[in-house]
Design an enzyme around this catalytic site. Structure first.
Site, PDB file in Angstrom:
ATOM      1  N   GLY A 203      49.596  42.818   3.435  1.00 48.17           N
ATOM      2  CA  GLY A 203      51.047  42.886   3.261  1.00 48.17           C
ATOM      3  C   GLY A 203      51.454  43.415   1.885  1.00 48.17           C
TER       4      GLY A 203
ATOM      5  N   GLU B  41      54.826  34.675  11.555  1.00 42.65           N
ATOM      6  CA  GLU B  41      54.111  33.698  10.712  1.00 42.65           C
ATOM      7  C   GLU B  41      55.032  32.936   9.744  1.00 42.65           C
TER       8      GLU B  41
ATOM      9  N   TYR C 126      57.456  34.205   7.827  1.00 42.58           N
ATOM     10  CA  TYR C 126      57.922  34.949   6.648  1.00 42.58           C
ATOM     11  C   TYR C 126      59.418  35.304   6.797  1.00 42.58           C
TER      12      TYR C 126
ATOM     13  N   ARG D  25      65.794  26.717  12.446  1.00 41.35           N
ATOM     14  CA  ARG D  25      65.111  25.850  11.496  1.00 41.35           C
ATOM     15  C   ARG D  25      65.351  26.274  10.051  1.00 41.35           C
TER      16      ARG D  25
ATOM     17  N   ARG E 110      55.665  43.072  14.212  1.00 42.59           N
ATOM     18  CA  ARG E 110      54.906  41.839  14.510  1.00 42.59           C
ATOM     19  C   ARG E 110      55.903  40.748  14.872  1.00 42.59           C
TER      20      ARG E 110
ATOM     21  N   HIS F 267      52.942  29.640   9.116  1.00 44.01           N
ATOM     22  CA  HIS F 267      51.925  29.088   8.203  1.00 44.01           C
ATOM     23  C   HIS F 267      52.094  27.579   8.028  1.00 44.01           C
TER      24      HIS F 267
ATOM     25  N   ALA G 130      52.920  25.554  10.418  1.00 45.15           N
ATOM     26  CA  ALA G 130      52.644  24.866  11.692  1.00 45.15           C
ATOM     27  C   ALA G 130      51.428  23.962  11.522  1.00 45.15           C
TER      28      ALA G 130
ATOM     29  N   GLN H  57      35.916  30.345   5.098  1.00 44.02           N
ATOM     30  CA  GLN H  57      35.414  29.906   3.792  1.00 44.02           C
ATOM     31  C   GLN H  57      35.452  30.974   2.698  1.00 44.02           C
TER      32      GLN H  57
ATOM     33  N   LYS I 217      32.497  24.090  16.536  1.00 43.56           N
ATOM     34  CA  LYS I 217      31.705  24.957  15.658  1.00 43.56           C
ATOM     35  C   LYS I 217      30.667  25.740  16.458  1.00 43.56           C
TER      36      LYS I 217
ATOM     37  N   TRP J  21      42.615  20.182   6.553  1.00 42.27           N
ATOM     38  CA  TRP J  21      43.667  19.439   7.257  1.00 42.27           C
ATOM     39  C   TRP J  21      43.362  19.367   8.754  1.00 42.27           C
TER      40      TRP J  21
HETATM   41  P1  FAD Z   1      18.375  25.448   5.440  1.00 44.09           P
HETATM   42  O1  FAD Z   1      19.411  25.772   6.405  1.00 44.09           O
HETATM   43  O2  FAD Z   1      18.079  24.024   5.174  1.00 44.09           O
HETATM   44  O3  FAD Z   1      17.034  26.177   5.918  1.00 44.09           O
HETATM   45  C1  FAD Z   1      15.788  25.979   5.322  1.00 44.09           C
HETATM   46  C2  FAD Z   1      14.701  26.272   6.340  1.00 44.09           C
HETATM   47  O4  FAD Z   1      13.436  26.238   5.696  1.00 44.09           O
HETATM   48  C3  FAD Z   1      14.623  25.240   7.463  1.00 44.09           C
HETATM   49  O5  FAD Z   1      14.669  25.888   8.715  1.00 44.09           O
HETATM   50  C4  FAD Z   1      13.298  24.531   7.226  1.00 44.09           C
HETATM   51  O6  FAD Z   1      12.670  24.126   8.430  1.00 44.09           O
HETATM   52  C5  FAD Z   1      12.504  25.621   6.542  1.00 44.09           C
HETATM   53  N1  FAD Z   1      11.397  25.106   5.722  1.00 44.09           N
HETATM   54  C6  FAD Z   1      11.451  24.098   4.812  1.00 44.09           C
HETATM   55  N2  FAD Z   1      10.229  23.951   4.219  1.00 44.09           N
HETATM   56  C7  FAD Z   1       9.431  24.890   4.767  1.00 44.09           C
HETATM   57  C8  FAD Z   1       8.074  25.252   4.564  1.00 44.09           C
HETATM   58  N3  FAD Z   1       7.302  24.637   3.666  1.00 44.09           N
HETATM   59  N4  FAD Z   1       7.562  26.240   5.309  1.00 44.09           N
HETATM   60  C9  FAD Z   1       8.309  26.905   6.214  1.00 44.09           C
HETATM   61  N5  FAD Z   1       9.597  26.611   6.438  1.00 44.09           N
HETATM   62  C10 FAD Z   1      10.157  25.633   5.715  1.00 44.09           C
HETATM   63  N6  FAD Z   1      27.826  25.292   5.645  1.00 44.09           N
HETATM   64  C11 FAD Z   1      28.922  26.016   5.589  1.00 44.09           C
HETATM   65  O7  FAD Z   1      29.037  26.872   4.728  1.00 44.09           O
HETATM   66  N7  FAD Z   1      29.932  25.844   6.473  1.00 44.09           N
HETATM   67  C12 FAD Z   1      29.861  24.934   7.452  1.00 44.09           C
HETATM   68  O8  FAD Z   1      30.800  24.789   8.226  1.00 44.09           O
HETATM   69  C13 FAD Z   1      28.700  24.158   7.549  1.00 44.09           C
HETATM   70  N8  FAD Z   1      28.581  23.224   8.507  1.00 44.09           N
HETATM   71  C14 FAD Z   1      27.459  22.477   8.574  1.00 44.09           C
HETATM   72  C15 FAD Z   1      27.366  21.517   9.559  1.00 44.09           C
HETATM   73  C16 FAD Z   1      26.232  20.742   9.660  1.00 44.09           C
HETATM   74  C17 FAD Z   1      26.174  19.692  10.724  1.00 44.09           C
HETATM   75  C18 FAD Z   1      25.165  20.940   8.758  1.00 44.09           C
HETATM   76  C19 FAD Z   1      23.923  20.104   8.856  1.00 44.09           C
HETATM   77  C20 FAD Z   1      25.268  21.881   7.762  1.00 44.09           C
HETATM   78  C21 FAD Z   1      26.406  22.644   7.650  1.00 44.09           C
HETATM   79  N9  FAD Z   1      26.568  23.592   6.651  1.00 44.09           N
HETATM   80  C22 FAD Z   1      27.683  24.351   6.604  1.00 44.09           C
HETATM   81  C23 FAD Z   1      25.582  23.743   5.574  1.00 44.09           C
HETATM   82  C24 FAD Z   1      24.711  24.981   5.778  1.00 44.09           C
HETATM   83  O9  FAD Z   1      24.137  24.945   7.042  1.00 44.09           O
HETATM   84  C25 FAD Z   1      23.677  25.041   4.677  1.00 44.09           C
HETATM   85  O10 FAD Z   1      24.317  25.188   3.459  1.00 44.09           O
HETATM   86  C26 FAD Z   1      22.721  26.202   4.880  1.00 44.09           C
HETATM   87  O11 FAD Z   1      22.040  26.053   6.091  1.00 44.09           O
HETATM   88  C27 FAD Z   1      21.702  26.276   3.750  1.00 44.09           C
HETATM   89  O12 FAD Z   1      20.849  27.339   4.015  1.00 44.09           O
HETATM   90  P2  FAD Z   1      19.354  27.403   3.494  1.00 44.09           P
HETATM   91  O13 FAD Z   1      18.758  28.585   4.157  1.00 44.09           O
HETATM   92  O14 FAD Z   1      19.342  27.337   2.032  1.00 44.09           O
HETATM   93  O15 FAD Z   1      18.676  26.073   4.008  1.00 44.09           O
HETATM   94  P1  NAP Z   2      28.742  16.364   0.507  1.00 44.96           P
HETATM   95  O1  NAP Z   2      29.909  17.166   0.864  1.00 44.96           O
HETATM   96  O2  NAP Z   2      28.235  16.391  -0.864  1.00 44.96           O
HETATM   97  O3  NAP Z   2      29.082  14.867   0.929  1.00 44.96           O
HETATM   98  C1  NAP Z   2      28.188  13.818   0.739  1.00 44.96           C
HETATM   99  C2  NAP Z   2      28.902  12.486   0.970  1.00 44.96           C
HETATM  100  O4  NAP Z   2      27.989  11.435   0.757  1.00 44.96           O
HETATM  101  C3  NAP Z   2      30.050  12.245   0.061  1.00 44.96           C
HETATM  102  O5  NAP Z   2      31.107  11.705   0.859  1.00 44.96           O
HETATM  103  C4  NAP Z   2      29.576  11.207  -0.953  1.00 44.96           C
HETATM  104  O6  NAP Z   2      30.776  10.557  -1.156  1.00 44.96           O
HETATM  105  C5  NAP Z   2      28.472  10.503  -0.192  1.00 44.96           C
HETATM  106  N1  NAP Z   2      27.317  10.128  -1.010  1.00 44.96           N
HETATM  107  C6  NAP Z   2      26.672  10.867  -1.936  1.00 44.96           C
HETATM  108  N2  NAP Z   2      25.638  10.180  -2.466  1.00 44.96           N
HETATM  109  C7  NAP Z   2      25.636   8.980  -1.867  1.00 44.96           C
HETATM  110  C8  NAP Z   2      24.823   7.813  -1.993  1.00 44.96           C
HETATM  111  N3  NAP Z   2      23.798   7.783  -2.826  1.00 44.96           N
HETATM  112  N4  NAP Z   2      25.108   6.758  -1.239  1.00 44.96           N
HETATM  113  C9  NAP Z   2      26.129   6.760  -0.387  1.00 44.96           C
HETATM  114  N5  NAP Z   2      26.948   7.839  -0.221  1.00 44.96           N
HETATM  115  C10 NAP Z   2      26.696   8.935  -0.952  1.00 44.96           C
HETATM  116  O7  NAP Z   2      27.506  16.764   1.422  1.00 44.96           O
HETATM  117  P2  NAP Z   2      27.347  16.961   2.969  1.00 44.96           P
HETATM  118  O8  NAP Z   2      28.401  16.299   3.749  1.00 44.96           O
HETATM  119  O9  NAP Z   2      25.931  16.604   3.216  1.00 44.96           O
HETATM  120  O10 NAP Z   2      27.506  18.503   3.156  1.00 44.96           O
HETATM  121  C11 NAP Z   2      26.577  19.399   2.573  1.00 44.96           C
HETATM  122  C12 NAP Z   2      27.207  20.711   2.367  1.00 44.96           C
HETATM  123  O11 NAP Z   2      27.393  21.355   3.633  1.00 44.96           O
HETATM  124  C13 NAP Z   2      28.552  20.556   1.736  1.00 44.96           C
HETATM  125  O12 NAP Z   2      28.494  20.857   0.367  1.00 44.96           O
HETATM  126  C14 NAP Z   2      29.437  21.473   2.492  1.00 44.96           C
HETATM  127  O13 NAP Z   2      29.857  22.542   1.687  1.00 44.96           O
HETATM  128  C15 NAP Z   2      28.602  22.030   3.641  1.00 44.96           C
HETATM  129  N6  NAP Z   2      29.359  21.770   4.867  1.00 44.96           N
HETATM  130  C16 NAP Z   2      30.555  22.348   4.999  1.00 44.96           C
HETATM  131  C17 NAP Z   2      31.296  22.097   6.099  1.00 44.96           C
HETATM  132  C18 NAP Z   2      32.631  22.754   6.279  1.00 44.96           C
HETATM  133  O14 NAP Z   2      33.335  22.421   7.191  1.00 44.96           O
HETATM  134  N7  NAP Z   2      33.022  23.688   5.450  1.00 44.96           N
HETATM  135  C19 NAP Z   2      30.849  21.239   7.066  1.00 44.96           C
HETATM  136  C20 NAP Z   2      29.618  20.639   6.893  1.00 44.96           C
HETATM  137  C21 NAP Z   2      28.894  20.900   5.769  1.00 44.96           C
HETATM  138  P3  NAP Z   2      31.038   9.217  -1.993  1.00 44.96           P
HETATM  139  O15 NAP Z   2      30.352   9.444  -3.294  1.00 44.96           O
HETATM  140  O16 NAP Z   2      32.511   9.108  -2.077  1.00 44.96           O
HETATM  141  O17 NAP Z   2      30.478   8.127  -1.169  1.00 44.96           O
HETATM  142 FE1  SF4 Z   3      36.172  34.720   7.095  1.00 43.67          FE
HETATM  143 FE2  SF4 Z   3      34.175  33.145   7.915  1.00 43.67          FE
HETATM  144 FE3  SF4 Z   3      35.042  35.165   9.482  1.00 43.67          FE
HETATM  145 FE4  SF4 Z   3      33.713  35.697   7.295  1.00 43.67          FE
HETATM  146  S1  SF4 Z   3      32.912  34.599   9.059  1.00 43.67           S
HETATM  147  S2  SF4 Z   3      35.598  36.681   7.954  1.00 43.67           S
HETATM  148  S3  SF4 Z   3      34.412  34.083   5.912  1.00 43.67           S
HETATM  149  S4  SF4 Z   3      36.211  33.402   8.848  1.00 43.67           S
END
Ligand code: FAD
Ligand code: NAP
Ligand code: SF4
Length: 674
Positions: free
Chosen positions: A61, A167, A169, A178, A217, A255, A257, A342, A424, A580
């Site tokens: 825009g 949206e 605007y 409204r 739009r 926006h 909503a 993100q 997801k 949210w």
């Molecule tokens: P990982 O994804 O942990 O991958 C590491 C890989 O290495 C694994 O497959 C493991 O098996 C392998 N590995 C480890 N050791 C060895 C070894 N010695 N030999 C061979 N292989 C090995 N992030 C977002 O940005 N947005 C989200 O919405 C989001 N949602 C999430 C929801 C959930 C439920 C979870 C669990 C995570 C989410 N995340 C999200 C976090 C995101 O998935 C991680 O930040 C990301 O996967 C990190 O990538 P990585 O490759 O560093 O590690």
């Molecule tokens: P996180 O965002 O760092 O949250 C960890 C939670 O555990 C916090 O609520 C913390 O809050 C608590 N915690 C930390 N240490 C603790 C302890 N020793 N004992 C008890 N509670 C403890 O990590 P995550 O939920 O594992 O997510 C990992 C990453 O994945 C995030 O950084 C995020 O960016 C990514 N992710 C993103 C999305 C998304 O929608 N964008 C979704 C999933 C994951 P308190 O200290 O208040 O208890």
């Molecule tokens: Fe935006 Fe995520 Fe789509 Fe990339 S994958 S354009 S960051 S919504």
């Protein structure tokens, strides 16, 4: 040309010009037009999308005057000097045989600048400034500003303009009660409230001539109280056509909503039924929008007559070659937008340049490039999570010989858990994309192999990359070994059975996701449009102005407590534009959010807590640990001890505040340099 997408790829004849296909790249505010040297970068960014064969590009825009900017110093087109910068964009796009319209956006009461204006002085719930009411003279000047802006856009070489009327605007603010409490000729009855957009279109058409695209739009579903009724939407569409618009694009939701309209929870193509309803009411092409992210869903929308064109915005950040790949029958190679927001919207709302979680090159095309290597190397990558996969795919694309090791039985790392969360499901597409890229670029994939220094001894390589990711943090709480305690991997990946009453320790992104997973039963609303609209209270019959109705939410499958030690609002660190939604969704499921909790012990009675000085027992069947993560870097440390040169990326490098955006970003930047 692929037969599978023949409707999508069919040209669209606008009378005076023909669009090469039915795909429109929707407007996105990237911030590029607002930084020094940004127009040069924007030119490369748009040209890449034109080269990728998109039918029509709409720019971010651009304000027609000072008051209408998105924020202070926001992009505007008000004089001849500014025209020159825009010529960089139009020249670059035309050199790639593309077609581009500039969006004219006056933000009205949404502007983050102190001189904001609106039809009436009513503050928006998402802005801290209150707008000044436009006088009658100022309304006329603003209309002239739109017209002048369109003329300047024409001078800059654009093929047309999009007049942003949705949206929430300025134009939208005139249209609905409204935000329009005026008593003059621009307020009151509907005919008066729509005078503002109609005069803009009529005068613009008269000024720019017949052979210039005007997209309007139109907000077809306001999703706010006192929004337009469907009869009004149809009336406006007919008037917009008469006034001289070439195409009507759809707007869904203001926006402000409180219903998610583009986040990943929204079903694919989930709002195309709205545009479909308007089909046949006007004779100009209609564009369907929102959460259209695959060539298959786009084709389905056109083939079944829901719209004449489709608008995809974020999917062009994720993959500039979306259309080209579809055309060449390579749709499985499209890097799919997972609608996470993100790196795009969350960046915009925090005044950072937009990019893309799955494609860090987006909006950085002049800085990050994956050029072919002159010296192919043997590269070993350990860990096939997002970091390892991105690194492998880009390195191999550049011509290196890559082997990737994975301890588990499949690639994807933690995305294999993300993809099972209701809302997801899209995360599976990133794994699908990398799987196809590894195959295409002949990466050797060794699954079920936990790499040790001994395994590496037997390998020959020039570069070694450790991407071993993270492991769940297990907090020290008495009773943490109790059988009722599970961690999130056991719940989401190993699918251990979970009882009807659950306490979740940790309310970060993963705690929220686990709560969502445990609250749902049956088909995810994100895979069923009707269920989604029911759950969020969207009135598909348009019985109420603004199309809002009461949400009908299925009861939670479990009684869930989401706990954290810190105080304050749950989820305050989640994404700016999605936090949210997660909060609202869990509230609808009646998830109990407890803050300021101290964990005392876990035993047969449940989880013993201290909250605000009071002892309590949560009498739960299971306690699920989502207390953050720790880096898995023992392999890296061992190799370093042995004096090896190793690269470390993703969660293995730093678990704190890790997300896939950072993991893929680090991987891409390393792979570009290897
Ligand atoms: P990982 O994804 O942990 O991958 C590491 C890989 O290495 C694994 O497959 C493991 O098996 C392998 N590995 C480890 N050791 C060895 C070894 N010695 N030999 C061979 N292989 C090995 N992030 C977002 O940005 N947005 C989200 O919405 C989001 N949602 C999430 C929801 C959930 C439920 C979870 C669990 C995570 C989410 N995340 C999200 C976090 C995101 O998935 C991680 O930040 C990301 O996967 C990190 O990538 P990585 O490759 O560093 O590690
Ligand atoms: P996180 O965002 O760092 O949250 C960890 C939670 O555990 C916090 O609520 C913390 O809050 C608590 N915690 C930390 N240490 C603790 C302890 N020793 N004992 C008890 N509670 C403890 O990590 P995550 O939920 O594992 O997510 C990992 C990453 O994945 C995030 O950084 C995020 O960016 C990514 N992710 C993103 C999305 C998304 O929608 N964008 C979704 C999933 C994951 P308190 O200290 O208040 O208890
Ligand atoms: Fe935006 Fe995520 Fe789509 Fe990339 S994958 S354009 S960051 S919504």
């Amino acid at each position: 040309m692929s037969e599978s997408f023949k409707n999508l790829l069919a040209p669209l004849d606008l009378g005076f010009t023909v669009l090469k296909n039915r795909v429109l790249m929707g407007s996105m505010h990237t911030m590029l037009e607002e930084i020094p040297g940004g127009f040069e970068r924007a030119a490369v960014y748009y040209a890449e999308r034109a080269k990728g064969q998109v039918g029509l590009i709409i720019t971010g825009g651009i304000s027609p005057n000072e008051a209408g900017v998105v924020a202070q110093h926001g992009a505007k087109l008000t004089n001849e000097n500014e025209v020159e910068k825009h010529k960089l964009i139009t020249k670059a796009v035309h050199e790639e045989n593309g077609t581009i319209c500039m969006q004219i956006l006056h933000t009205g009461r949404y502007s983050y600048n102190q001189n904001l204006v609106a039809p009436s002085p009513i503050q928006a719930p998402i802005n801290f400034f209150t707008p000044k009411e436009l006088s009658l003279t100022e309304i006329h000047t603003t209309i002239d500003d739109f017209v002048k802006c369109a003329l300047l856009a024409q001078k800059a070489g654009y093929d047309g303009v999009e007049i942003m009327g949705s949206e929430g605007y300025l134009i939208n603010q005139f249209i609905v009660k409204r935000t329009n409490h005026r008593t003059d000729e621009y307020g009151g009855k509907y005919e008066n409230r729509i005078k503002f957009p109609l005069e803009i279109i009529k005068k613009t058409r008269a000024a720019v001539g017949e052979k210039f695209i005007i997209v309007y739009r139109l907000s077809m579903l306001d999703l706010v109280e006192e929004g337009s009724s469907w009869t009004e939407v149809v009336q406006l569409a007919k008037e917009v056509e008469k006034a001289g618009a070439t195409i009507i694009n759809t707007g869904i939701g203001w926006h402000e909503a409180r219903i998610p309209t583009i986040a990943t929870v929204v079903p694919r193509g989930g709002f195309s039924w709205v545009t479909e309803k308007l089909m046949g009411e006007v004779n100009i092409p209609l564009v369907a929008v929102n959460r259209i992210n695959t060539a298959e869903i786009a084709e389905e929308i056109i083939a079944t007559g829901k719209a004449n064109m489709v608008s995809l915005a974020r999917p062009f950040l994720a993959d500039p070659d979306f259309v080209l790949k579809a055309k060449e029958g390579r749709s499985e190679e499209i890097n799919t937008c997972i609608a996470c927001n993100q790196a795009c919207l969350d960046h915009t709302f925090t005044m950072q340049i937009s990019s893309c979680l799955v494609n860090p090159r987006a909006c950085h095309e002049t800085e990050l490039n994956y050029s072919k290597t002159a010296m192919p190397k043997r590269i070993i990558i350990v860990g096939a999570g997002p970091a390892g996969l991105a690194c492998a795919s880009i390195s191999a694309e550049r011509g290196h010989h890559v082997t990737i090791y994975e301890a588990g039985k499949e690639i994807g790392g933690q995305f294999n858990m993300a993809k099972v969360i209701p809302g997801k499901e899209e995360y599976a597409e990133t794994i699908r994309y990398y799987k196809n890229m590894l195959k295409k670029h002949q990466v050797k994939v060794k699954l079920n192999t936990k790499v040790t220094p001994e395994i590496l001894e037997a390998e020959k390589f020039d570069e070694l990359i450790i991407a071993t990711g993270v492991t769940p943090r297990i907090p020290i709480i008495p009773g943490i070994d109790h059988p009722k305690v599970l961690n999130y991997v056991e719940v989401l990946y190993n699918r251990k059975s979970v009882g009807k009453k659950v306490a979740i320790i940790g309310a970060g992104g993963i705690g929220f996701d686990v709560a969502e997973f445990l609250a749902h039963e049956g088909i995810s609303p994100s895979l069923n449009t009707k269920k989604y609209m029911d759950e969020w209270g969207v009135d598909m019959q348009h019985k109420h102005p603004g199309s809002l109705t009461f949400p009908h939410v299925e009861a939670s499958a479990r009684e869930i407590y989401l706990l954290k030690r810190s105080g304050g609002k749950h989820g305050k660190d989640l994404g700016k534009t999605t936090g949210w939604i997660h909060r609202a969704s869990l509230k609808l499921k009646n998830v109990q959010m407890l803050a300021n909790v101290q964990y005392l012990k876990i035993d047969d009675a449940g989880l013993h807590i201290l909250q605000n000085g009071e002892n309590g027992i949560l009498n739960v069947d299971n306690v699920v640990i989502c207390a953050g993560q720790e880096s898995l870097r023992s392999l890296y440390d061992l190799l370093k001890e042995n004096g090896k040169s190793v690269h470390l990326i993703g969660g293995a490098k730093l678990a704190n505040e890790l997300d896939a955006k950072r993991a893929i970003y680090e991987a891409a930047h390393l792979a570009a340099k290897l």
